[in-house]
Design a protein around this motif. Structure first.
Motif, PDB file in Angstrom:
ATOM      1  N   LEU A  16      49.393  -7.111   3.197  1.00 49.74           N
ATOM      2  CA  LEU A  16      48.629  -6.207   2.464  1.00 49.74           C
ATOM      3  C   LEU A  16      49.011  -6.283   1.282  1.00 49.74           C
ATOM      4  N   ASP A  17      47.928  -6.017   0.035  1.00 52.84           N
ATOM      5  CA  ASP A  17      48.212  -6.185  -1.169  1.00 52.84           C
ATOM      6  C   ASP A  17      47.417  -5.418  -2.115  1.00 52.84           C
ATOM      7  N   TYR A  18      47.784  -4.743  -3.174  1.00 52.91           N
ATOM      8  CA  TYR A  18      46.740  -3.804  -4.024  1.00 52.91           C
ATOM      9  C   TYR A  18      45.765  -4.898  -4.784  1.00 52.91           C
ATOM     10  N   ASN A  19      46.055  -6.225  -5.102  1.00 54.59           N
ATOM     11  CA  ASN A  19      45.617  -6.869  -6.008  1.00 54.59           C
ATOM     12  C   ASN A  19      44.424  -7.438  -5.167  1.00 54.59           C
ATOM     13  N   PRO A  20      43.056  -7.243  -5.720  1.00 54.42           N
ATOM     14  CA  PRO A  20      42.022  -7.875  -4.843  1.00 54.42           C
ATOM     15  C   PRO A  20      41.777  -9.282  -5.057  1.00 54.42           C
ATOM     16  N   ASP A  21      42.404  -9.753  -6.169  1.00 56.43           N
ATOM     17  CA  ASP A  21      42.043 -11.171  -6.532  1.00 56.43           C
ATOM     18  C   ASP A  21      43.062 -11.836  -5.756  1.00 56.43           C
ATOM     19  N   GLY A  22      44.407 -11.225  -5.761  1.00 58.31           N
ATOM     20  CA  GLY A  22      45.530 -12.047  -4.881  1.00 58.31           C
ATOM     21  C   GLY A  22      45.122 -12.062  -3.457  1.00 58.31           C
ATOM     22  N   VAL A  23      44.675 -10.981  -2.766  1.00 60.41           N
ATOM     23  CA  VAL A  23      44.137 -11.141  -1.687  1.00 60.41           C
ATOM     24  C   VAL A  23      43.045 -12.180  -1.177  1.00 60.41           C
ATOM     25  N   ALA A  24      41.924 -12.146  -2.035  1.00 63.53           N
ATOM     26  CA  ALA A  24      40.889 -13.251  -2.070  1.00 63.53           C
ATOM     27  C   ALA A  24      41.709 -14.636  -2.240  1.00 63.53           C
ATOM     28  N   PHE A  25      42.520 -14.756  -3.027  1.00 66.54           N
ATOM     29  CA  PHE A  25      43.203 -16.292  -3.256  1.00 66.54           C
ATOM     30  C   PHE A  25      44.031 -16.428  -1.955  1.00 66.54           C
ATOM     31  N   ALA A  26      44.782 -15.506  -1.346  1.00 65.68           N
ATOM     32  CA  ALA A  26      45.354 -15.856  -0.054  1.00 65.68           C
ATOM     33  C   ALA A  26      44.598 -15.995   1.177  1.00 65.68           C
ATOM     34  N   GLN A  27      43.382 -15.176   1.128  1.00 71.23           N
ATOM     35  CA  GLN A  27      42.392 -15.643   2.413  1.00 71.23           C
ATOM     36  C   GLN A  27      41.833 -16.867   2.347  1.00 71.23           C
ATOM     37  N   LYS A  28      41.629 -17.383   1.042  1.00 72.81           N
ATOM     38  CA  LYS A  28      40.970 -18.998   0.833  1.00 72.81           C
ATOM     39  C   LYS A  28      42.144 -19.739   1.093  1.00 72.81           C
ATOM     40  N   ARG A  29      43.430 -19.549   0.790  1.00 73.31           N
ATOM     41  CA  ARG A  29      44.449 -20.635   0.593  1.00 73.31           C
ATOM     42  C   ARG A  29      45.061 -20.800   2.054  1.00 73.31           C
ATOM     43  N   HIS A  30      45.286 -19.515   2.820  1.00 75.30           N
ATOM     44  CA  HIS A  30      46.041 -19.824   4.092  1.00 75.30           C
ATOM     45  C   HIS A  30      45.119 -19.519   5.219  1.00 75.30           C
ATOM     46  N   HIS A  31      45.071 -20.554   6.151  1.00 78.42           N
ATOM     47  CA  HIS A  31      44.327 -20.243   7.367  1.00 78.42           C
ATOM     48  C   HIS A  31      45.351 -20.506   8.663  1.00 78.42           C
ATOM     49  N   LEU A  32      45.794 -19.500   9.367  1.00 74.80           N
ATOM     50  CA  LEU A  32      46.586 -19.785  10.470  1.00 74.80           C
ATOM     51  C   LEU A  32      46.225 -18.829  11.639  1.00 74.80           C
ATOM     52  N   PRO A  33      46.506 -19.108  12.588  1.00 75.38           N
ATOM     53  CA  PRO A  33      46.300 -18.288  13.700  1.00 75.38           C
ATOM     54  C   PRO A  33      47.330 -17.169  13.651  1.00 75.38           C
ATOM     55  N   GLY A  34      46.618 -15.812  13.675  1.00 79.67           N
ATOM     56  CA  GLY A  34      47.462 -14.548  13.831  1.00 79.67           C
ATOM     57  C   GLY A  34      47.690 -14.055  12.281  1.00 79.67           C
ATOM     58  N   LEU A  35      47.360 -14.828  11.168  1.00 76.21           N
ATOM     59  CA  LEU A  35      47.589 -14.485   9.941  1.00 76.21           C
ATOM     60  C   LEU A  35      46.223 -13.821   9.398  1.00 76.21           C
ATOM     61  N   ASP A  36      46.654 -12.612   8.699  1.00 72.54           N
ATOM     62  CA  ASP A  36      45.442 -12.052   7.976  1.00 72.54           C
ATOM     63  C   ASP A  36      46.117 -11.221   6.893  1.00 72.54           C
ATOM     64  N   PHE A  37      45.163 -11.135   5.708  1.00 71.43           N
ATOM     65  CA  PHE A  37      45.361 -10.423   4.423  1.00 71.43           C
ATOM     66  C   PHE A  37      44.129  -9.450   4.126  1.00 71.43           C
ATOM     67  N   VAL A  38      44.781  -8.199   3.886  1.00 66.27           N
ATOM     68  CA  VAL A  38      43.827  -7.123   3.438  1.00 66.27           C
ATOM     69  C   VAL A  38      44.290  -6.555   2.404  1.00 66.27           C
ATOM     70  N   GLN A  39      43.346  -5.859   1.514  1.00 59.87           N
ATOM     71  CA  GLN A  39      43.691  -5.010   0.341  1.00 59.87           C
ATOM     72  C   GLN A  39      43.931  -3.772   0.644  1.00 59.87           C
ATOM     73  N   GLY A  40      44.821  -3.031  -0.119  1.00 61.53           N
ATOM     74  CA  GLY A  40      45.319  -1.621   0.313  1.00 61.53           C
ATOM     75  C   GLY A  40      46.409  -1.310  -0.558  1.00 61.53           C
ATOM     76  N   ASN A  41      46.865  -0.011  -0.450  1.00 60.30           N
ATOM     77  CA  ASN A  41      47.693   0.541  -1.478  1.00 60.30           C
ATOM     78  C   ASN A  41      49.174   0.767  -0.629  1.00 60.30           C
ATOM     79  N   ALA A  42      50.350   0.327  -1.066  1.00 60.36           N
ATOM     80  CA  ALA A  42      51.442   0.461  -0.525  1.00 60.36           C
ATOM     81  C   ALA A  42      51.769   1.994  -0.126  1.00 60.36           C
TER      82      ALA A  42
END
Length: 341
Positions: free
Chosen positions: A181-207
């Motif tokens: 989970l990360d607050y930065n939408p650009d960082g989340v989009a980068f991670a979703q594009k860069r990392h593709h592994l079973p069981g791994l997910d990235f979402v935007q949100g507030n800690a």
């Protein structure tokens, strides 16, 4: 008049300014409980011209900062703490600075945004060739996350950044699922594009206000992020809420000395058991030394000219205030392990 030496003056009842004199007239030698002898002027000053030096004013606080600095920082802390240190700056960093990093460094494959970690002797952590350029950042994640067994667990990382730590832990520790989970939408989009592994997910949100149901995860990982939260005291109850009983909070971060008391109090108030606590300043300094050539190059090549001084500070480059404060202990970098019983 109360008589006190430089060591005792903080506890002097009157706190009236006292002046040393370099003349015998009207002066006495007085010992204090610290075994220090000072010559103090009493009564009327001598008629001959003296060159007095105002005594520096130590206070009991300020974490070993000397003299006037101690008085100033102790006084400031009484007022700054009331409103949480620098929330406006933290909000601005989260809203503007981190998205700028994500956009400007998109083509640099910057998957880690932490200072790094290296032990003495070196850890020698076995890494795949593609992970080697990020060795020192990975080692910080490895030491933090391996404080508990994450195999087969459901794990949440709060403030996962560009996802490099999440991807490494999924590949090596094999949790059942891993949510970043990360607050930065650009960082989340980068991670979703860069990392593709079973069981791994990235979402935007507030800690400070997470959307997950109660008791959703077996472990929460948080690495070098919470210092940027405007309201750290809102994050901690959220972290406890989403953890299952027996869950682990695996945590590494730093604070400046004005924030030590609030940090310690917030962690002590957690309804969790502290398993371990380590101060890792020296290990992080070694990591910074190893990472600094790359970070310097990134700042020079990608940061706008006006933001380069802040970029160097943010990166903790040798010679910057952040690096020097970490050396002096005015920043404390710590690693924790808590369990929710």
């Amino acid at each position: 008049m109360d008589l006190a030496c430089a060591h005792c003056y903080a506890n002097c009842v009157s706190r009236r300014p006292m002046r040393r004199t370099n003349f015998d007239a009207g002066a006495v030698w007085r010992p204090c409980r610290h075994g220090v002898h000072e010559r103090w002027r009493i009564g009327e000053p001598p008629r001959r011209l003296v060159m007095p030096t105002l005594l520096r004013w130590p206070t009991p606080a300020a974490h070993d900062a000397p003299g006037i600095l101690a008085a100033v920082t102790s006084t400031l802390s009484r007022y700054i703490k009331v409103v949480d240190p620098f929330p406006g700056l933290k909000i601005a960093m989260n809203k503007y600075w981190y998205p700028v990093i994500s956009r400007r460094l998109e083509n640099e494959d910057l998957v880690f945004i932490n200072w790094g970690y290296e032990e003495d002797p070196p850890m020698g952590l076995p890494l795949a060739p593609e992970d080697e350029p990020n060795r020192y950042c990975i080692q910080l994640y490895h030491r933090t996350a391996t404080q508990a067994d994450l195999g087969g667990k459901q794990v949440l990382e709060v403030s996962s950044g560009h996802g490099g730590g999440a991807a490494y832990l999924v590949r090596t520790l094999r949790p059942a699922s891993y949510t970043g989970l990360d607050y930065n939408p650009d960082g989340v989009a980068f991670a979703q594009k860069r990392h593709h592994l079973p069981g791994l997910d990235f979402v935007q949100g507030n800690a400070e206000s997470m959307s997950f149901p109660d008791e959703s995860f077996d472990a929460v990982v948080n690495v070098e992020a919470s210092h940027a939260y405007p309201h750290f005291d809102r994050f901690l109850p959220e972290m406890v809420r989403v953890l299952r009983p027996g869950g682990h909070f695996l945590y590494a971060d730093f604070r400046g000395f004005l924030e030590y008391d609030d940090w310690d109090a917030a962690l002590a108030a957690l309804p969790m058991r502290m398993v371990s606590k380590r101060v890792i300043n020296e290990d992080v300094l070694r990591g910074l030394d190893k990472n600094s050539p790359r970070y310097q190059e990134l700042v020079v090549n990608h940061a706008p000219r006006l933001l380069r001084p802040f970029g160097r500070l943010f990166s903790g480059l040798p010679g910057t205030t952040m690096y020097k404060q970490l050396q002096r202990g005015q920043l404390s970098y710590r690693m924790y392990h808590f369990i929710k019983d």
